[in-house]
Each structure stands twice: as structure tokens, then as C-alpha cells.
Design a protein around this motif. Sequence first.
Motif, PDB file in Angstrom:
ATOM      1  N   ARG A  83       0.819  -1.214   0.000  1.00 18.40           N
ATOM      2  CA  ARG A  83       0.000   0.000   0.000  1.00 18.40           C
ATOM      3  C   ARG A  83       0.857   1.271   0.000  1.00 18.40           C
ATOM      4  O   ARG A  83       0.438   2.306  -0.494  1.00 18.40           O
ATOM      5  CB  ARG A  83      -0.920  -0.021   1.232  1.00 18.40           C
ATOM      6  N   PHE A  84       2.037   1.226   0.574  1.00 15.65           N
ATOM      7  CA  PHE A  84       2.862   2.434   0.702  1.00 15.65           C
ATOM      8  C   PHE A  84       4.181   2.280  -0.053  1.00 15.65           C
ATOM      9  O   PHE A  84       5.258   2.434   0.517  1.00 15.65           O
ATOM     10  CB  PHE A  84       3.098   2.742   2.185  1.00 15.65           C
ATOM     11  N   LYS A  85       4.077   1.997  -1.333  1.00 19.43           N
ATOM     12  CA  LYS A  85       5.286   1.760  -2.138  1.00 19.43           C
ATOM     13  C   LYS A  85       5.758   3.012  -2.870  1.00 19.43           C
ATOM     14  O   LYS A  85       6.712   2.954  -3.624  1.00 19.43           O
ATOM     15  CB  LYS A  85       5.039   0.641  -3.140  1.00 19.43           C
ATOM     16  N   THR A  86       5.075   4.130  -2.674  1.00 17.33           N
ATOM     17  CA  THR A  86       5.441   5.355  -3.381  1.00 17.33           C
ATOM     18  C   THR A  86       6.815   5.839  -2.932  1.00 17.33           C
ATOM     19  O   THR A  86       7.320   5.441  -1.894  1.00 17.33           O
ATOM     20  CB  THR A  86       4.395   6.448  -3.148  1.00 17.33           C
ATOM     21  N   ALA A  87       7.387   6.737  -3.732  1.00 14.75           N
ATOM     22  CA  ALA A  87       8.788   7.129  -3.595  1.00 14.75           C
ATOM     23  C   ALA A  87       9.236   7.481  -2.174  1.00 14.75           C
ATOM     24  O   ALA A  87      10.283   7.020  -1.731  1.00 14.75           O
ATOM     25  CB  ALA A  87       9.072   8.293  -4.528  1.00 14.75           C
ATOM     26  N   ASN A  88       8.472   8.280  -1.464  1.00 17.55           N
ATOM     27  CA  ASN A  88       8.955   8.697  -0.143  1.00 17.55           C
ATOM     28  C   ASN A  88       8.607   7.715   0.975  1.00 17.55           C
ATOM     29  O   ASN A  88       9.006   7.896   2.115  1.00 17.55           O
ATOM     30  CB  ASN A  88       8.438  10.104   0.211  1.00 17.55           C
ATOM     31  N   MET A  89       7.876   6.657   0.635  1.00 17.12           N
ATOM     32  CA  MET A  89       7.579   5.635   1.630  1.00 17.12           C
ATOM     33  C   MET A  89       8.550   4.469   1.434  1.00 17.12           C
ATOM     34  O   MET A  89       9.143   4.311   0.385  1.00 17.12           O
ATOM     35  CB  MET A  89       6.139   5.141   1.473  1.00 17.12           C
ATOM     36  N   LYS A  90       8.658   3.632   2.428  1.00 19.32           N
ATOM     37  CA  LYS A  90       9.664   2.574   2.357  1.00 19.32           C
ATOM     38  C   LYS A  90       9.227   1.339   1.589  1.00 19.32           C
ATOM     39  O   LYS A  90      10.052   0.613   1.084  1.00 19.32           O
ATOM     40  CB  LYS A  90      10.090   2.191   3.764  1.00 19.32           C
ATOM     41  N   GLY A  91       7.930   1.059   1.555  1.00 18.77           N
ATOM     42  CA  GLY A  91       7.474  -0.142   0.871  1.00 18.77           C
ATOM     43  C   GLY A  91       7.741  -1.380   1.703  1.00 18.77           C
ATOM     44  O   GLY A  91       7.802  -1.312   2.926  1.00 18.77           O
ATOM     45  N   PRO A  92       7.892  -2.541   1.041  1.00 22.43           N
ATOM     46  CA  PRO A  92       8.044  -3.803   1.775  1.00 22.43           C
ATOM     47  C   PRO A  92       9.241  -3.815   2.730  1.00 22.43           C
ATOM     48  O   PRO A  92      10.260  -3.194   2.462  1.00 22.43           O
ATOM     49  CB  PRO A  92       8.257  -4.828   0.650  1.00 22.43           C
ATOM     50  N   SER A  93       9.081  -4.555   3.818  1.00 26.28           N
ATOM     51  CA  SER A  93      10.167  -4.721   4.800  1.00 26.28           C
ATOM     52  C   SER A  93      11.009  -5.918   4.388  1.00 26.28           C
ATOM     53  O   SER A  93      10.870  -7.015   4.924  1.00 26.28           O
ATOM     54  CB  SER A  93       9.574  -4.935   6.201  1.00 26.28           C
ATOM     55  N   TRP A  94      11.916  -5.682   3.451  1.00 26.65           N
ATOM     56  CA  TRP A  94      12.720  -6.791   2.909  1.00 26.65           C
ATOM     57  C   TRP A  94      13.596  -7.436   3.978  1.00 26.65           C
ATOM     58  O   TRP A  94      13.934  -8.617   3.885  1.00 26.65           O
ATOM     59  CB  TRP A  94      13.601  -6.293   1.757  1.00 26.65           C
ATOM     60  N   SER A  95      13.959  -6.666   5.007  1.00 31.01           N
ATOM     61  CA  SER A  95      14.834  -7.221   6.047  1.00 31.01           C
ATOM     62  C   SER A  95      14.134  -8.307   6.870  1.00 31.01           C
ATOM     63  O   SER A  95      14.794  -9.108   7.533  1.00 31.01           O
ATOM     64  CB  SER A  95      15.324  -6.110   6.972  1.00 31.01           C
ATOM     65  N   ASN A  96      12.809  -8.351   6.826  1.00 31.22           N
ATOM     66  CA  ASN A  96      12.061  -9.369   7.584  1.00 31.22           C
ATOM     67  C   ASN A  96      12.063 -10.740   6.924  1.00 31.22           C
ATOM     68  O   ASN A  96      11.850 -11.743   7.586  1.00 31.22           O
ATOM     69  CB  ASN A  96      10.574  -8.971   7.689  1.00 31.22           C
ATOM     70  N   THR A  97      12.238 -10.755   5.613  1.00 29.66           N
ATOM     71  CA  THR A  97      11.919 -11.964   4.863  1.00 29.66           C
ATOM     72  C   THR A  97      13.155 -12.743   4.410  1.00 29.66           C
ATOM     73  O   THR A  97      14.219 -12.164   4.200  1.00 29.66           O
ATOM     74  CB  THR A  97      11.052 -11.593   3.634  1.00 29.66           C
ATOM     75  N   ASP A  98      12.976 -14.040   4.267  1.00 25.68           N
ATOM     76  CA  ASP A  98      14.014 -14.900   3.695  1.00 25.68           C
ATOM     77  C   ASP A  98      13.525 -15.303   2.294  1.00 25.68           C
ATOM     78  O   ASP A  98      12.646 -16.155   2.166  1.00 25.68           O
ATOM     79  CB  ASP A  98      14.207 -16.134   4.581  1.00 25.68           C
TER      80      ASP A  98
END
Length: 161
Positions: A83-98
Motif C-alpha cells: 500500500r505504501f510503495k510510493t517514492a517517499n515511503m519505504k514499501g516492503p520490509s525486505w529485512s524481515n523476509t528470507d
Amino acid sequence: MEERLTKKEAKHWLKCMFATYKTRDVIAQLADLGFRAFYIHIRSDLRAKHGILETTTCSLCSNPSKQCRLCLEIRNQIWNNHRFKTANMKGPSWSNTDSTKWCTDYWELAKCYMPPTGYRDKPNANSTDFNGIIGAIYNCIWMQCYFTDDLSRNSNICTGI
Ligand SMILES: [Zn+2]
């Protein structure tokens, strides 16, 4: 027992705590079935758009900059559904996932939509707290299909009033 705990106010707080636990249990079940279906949806979409069969899996790609076509497309789907993938937002929390488990554990997809710290070691819905579950449901646009309320509004059933 401490005297304060015998008062009416304390009993009300206790009821609030039980209500929160009960709510978490229910939305955890929703998140579990929802993200299982989300993975199936992603794989169906990848077959339709790119001809990548569901029987094709990968457990090797851990480096986001060197992913195979399948993992790259799953990554794109995770990104596109945030939902918050726009430029100034962070988007997915890649650090959480394997990412090596994306094809075998749908919960690794759910973790991309949770707050960026504290969820990497949570292997399933049952071990995830209220905040993680509600974040995963709210931040993943695809989960909208389980709600009649419009989750894109600033105030909605997941954010409160
Ligand atoms: Zn791969």
C-alpha cells in the motif's frame, strides 16, 4: 493480590487485554489463510503473464540484486501489492523476509508487509503479535479482498478512528 487489581477499573483493563488477544487470534487466522491464498494468486498470475509454471520453484536466491526470473517476479508482486510503495515511503520490509523460502513458505511473503524490525524470526501467524498481523493485513493491498471497508481511506477498520 494487590488491592488495585480488585477494583472495577482493573477488571475493565483485563477485559480489554482479553479482547485484544481474542482479536489477534482471529485476525491471525485471517492472515494465515489470506497469505496462503496470496501466494497461490501470485503463482497463478506468473503462469498467466510469464508462463512460469507453479511446479517451478527456487530456494537459492538470497541476494536481491542477483535473483532468478521467478524470484524477481515474486519480488515485483510483493512490491506492487504494498500500500505504501510510493517514492517517499519505504514499501516492503525486505529485512524481515528470507527470499529463499518464498516458494515454500507463504508467511515469508506476509512478513514483507510487517514493521521492519522484530518479525524476521516469526515463522507463522501464531507466533506473530497483533501489530505484525494488522500491519501485514493493512499494508498488503491484496488483503483488501477480505474486507468490505475501504482500507485505502485514512481512517478504516484496520487503522481505527
Ligand atoms: Zn530464485
